[in-house]
Scaffold this active site. Sequence first.
Site, mmCIF file in Angstrom:
data_model
loop_
_atom_site.group_PDB
_atom_site.id
_atom_site.type_symbol
_atom_site.label_atom_id
_atom_site.label_comp_id
_atom_site.label_asym_id
_atom_site.label_seq_id
_atom_site.Cartn_x
_atom_site.Cartn_y
_atom_site.Cartn_z
ATOM 1 N N ASP A 488 -37.163 -16.669 -5.997
ATOM 2 C CA ASP A 488 -36.813 -17.698 -5.500
ATOM 3 C C ASP A 488 -35.341 -17.574 -5.122
ATOM 4 O O ASP A 488 -35.065 -18.801 -4.432
ATOM 5 C CB ASP A 488 -37.005 -18.970 -6.250
ATOM 6 C CG ASP A 488 -38.430 -19.025 -6.505
ATOM 7 O OD1 ASP A 488 -39.197 -18.642 -5.814
ATOM 8 O OD2 ASP A 488 -38.835 -20.036 -7.308
ATOM 9 N N ASP A 708 -44.355 -24.118 -16.325
ATOM 10 C CA ASP A 708 -43.346 -23.969 -14.925
ATOM 11 C C ASP A 708 -42.121 -25.124 -15.076
ATOM 12 O O ASP A 708 -41.238 -25.005 -14.250
ATOM 13 C CB ASP A 708 -44.247 -24.307 -13.645
ATOM 14 C CG ASP A 708 -45.287 -23.417 -13.311
ATOM 15 O OD1 ASP A 708 -44.921 -22.149 -13.816
ATOM 16 O OD2 ASP A 708 -46.232 -23.484 -12.990
#
Length: 770
Positions: A488, A708
């Site tokens: 990311d 997550d």
Amino acid sequence: MTAASVAALGLVAGQSTAANAAVACDVTYTANSWTSSPGQGGFTANITLKNTGDPISSWSLAFDYPTTTQRYTPTGWGANWSQSGSRVTGTNMPYNGSLATGASVSVGFNGTWSGTNPNPTSFSVNGTTCGGTTPTTPSVVTSASAVAVNEGGTATFTARLSSAPSANVTVTTARTSGDTDLTVSSGASLTFTPSNWSTAQTVTLAAAQDSDTTAGSASFSVSGTGVTGATVSATEVDDDATVEQSLVVTPTAVTVPEGSTGTFTVRLAAQPASGVTVTTTAGSGDADLTVASGGSLAFTTANWNTPQTVTLAAVQDSDTAAGSRTFTVASTGLTSRTVTATEADDDGGPAPTHVENPYAGATGYVNPNWSARAAAEPGGSAVANVSTAVWMDRTAAIAGASGAMGLRAHLDEAVRQDAANGSAPLTIQVVIYNLPNRDCSALASNGELRISENGFNRYKTEYIDPIAAILRESAYANLRIVTIIEPDSLPNLVTNLDRFADCREANGAGGYRDGVRYALNQLHAITNVYTYIDAAHHAWLGWDSNFQPSVNLFYETVAGTTAGVDSVDGFIVNTANYSASTEPHFTVNSTVNGTSVRQSKWVDWNYYVDEQSFAVALRTALIAKGFRSGLGMLIDTSRNGWGGSARPSGPSTSTNVDQFVDQSRVDRRIHAGNWCNQSGAGLGARPTAAPAAGLDAYVWIKPPGESDGASEDIPNDEGKRFDRMCDPTYPGNDLNGNNMSGALADAPLSGQWFSAQFRQLLQNAYPPVN
């Protein structure tokens, strides 16, 4: 046919200038009406919205039907349609919200009527009623409300008017307050006429070179007689920052040929007040490696920045082991540095090799920590021996934290597993994940380092260097060590600079580019280490506006490393995400009743509907840009199986494109932008080498069952914050089309074990788990 015009003063959503800007539009409405039975029928409404004012980044069109029996059915296109009473509202889709001056967009829907079907007579755009009064005073519209100016350099912005003036207008830019080092270099006086009023003209600001360490700022007015002015703030990017004293050691890993020597250099980072003595002493490891010269170095106020050499020697011996030893470089009051020396044995010992595909013919490392948690869940023993990655998600993870194994412990276990698996090599996957300003557009996985707090230097010396030193140890030379570089990170520089200050900071010095380059330089130099850069997923970078800029950024970043494009073995997509590897029941080329699936709300004009098509196309584009032809791609399939009772068994028979896609897609998320602990997900394809042309492997990088992010705010010392996208009650934002988050409830912090999620993943696995 009904037509109306609107022009009024107001601030356009998304515009960067603080000055007032004009909203103006033409709306044309036509209805193709038919009668199905006496007194009632249906119609197709076709609407053209033309922007005749300032550029806009989003729009909301509203109107009222004259009767309460005229209804949107609902089936529409080009907008998100809704109706309440007689009021009909259409908001832009993600792909058509931006309208330049003079640009038009065509939208519409089907409806029904009874009694009569008269056209609406009044329209509004962004809350302003069509048919308003044109403003008589133009406004100054600037391209930015704030600019950064490098000390000794310049920066620009543009200015134009919002509408035509009645006569020539002179717009002047002048500093009104702040640092006098910031000045107008050119464009201080601009002339706009009734014919060139909409053409942007450039203003250049300059920052004088000075010796102070202050990043000054100033405000500039951009105004003139007969116009509404604007204000632009400028900030100097100072290049005289105080440097903290430290030892600069290059390199921190040295190869010493047996019977010969190797060297590294030492200098100081800043001028000392008096003399400094730096010593190098041998630590643990092979006693055949010693300091031959330079064990004590003297630095003065004059020679502090001149590198001095330390020479290491390796004794000639008869064994076949390539030993290693650490050496400590130290000085009173300063943080010591560690140099790892590795002996290059000349007695016929095995030499590590670097193969094209590290997964081919290899077995995968089974993480004992994850395996034990999986096996403890009902039915979990069926997948407990699947290979998953080891995440180095903070500096403490290198040594081991919260009862988890450290990097060296994992590598030692990998060596043991390698010895027990016969002649096959063993591949262990390590996620490198600790950039300063990590995950700049999210909160759940924020990291411990900040760019503004010496983050880049800490990333190098406290994180990457120790990892590289461990991976370089000879005991691990026969392992195939795959490193997944910073999930990311680079993709955020493509899409999120305008939205998040942390991303803008990560776009500069000491940010993501520099961090990724440093990691590649250190890790690629180790022969048996393989480097794969994260490339997000198709629903992030699959649009034209993101795809090629991503290719360009990847190339620019990697080309800046010591080895250039050869410093990477490939790229990985879908890391820790849920996008299906392949959608079996439709492709991006499928059409429904003559309408492309790209027009559906789910696909949303993306050029890809799944990860495999995206990965293959990205590989082709990267090679065309200049990457090597052997570039490999990985897909994280740990949680993208989407099995269970909700999985469609075949394509839908619907003739409505939205219904067809929603009923045919195996990815059952509410929105493709949802990413946190997704409800209904399942384990995906088990790790497989070379599953298709151009793919090195399907892999499980995100260990299934590791959260997550927390579904509520949980205090912690890991820098992880509460992200509403992990909250199952969150109704969403513009990044996910204002849809519900789709997250599971009662989730712990990211990386911690989430039993309920693991059980659901196991239950919904596709292919099913026996």
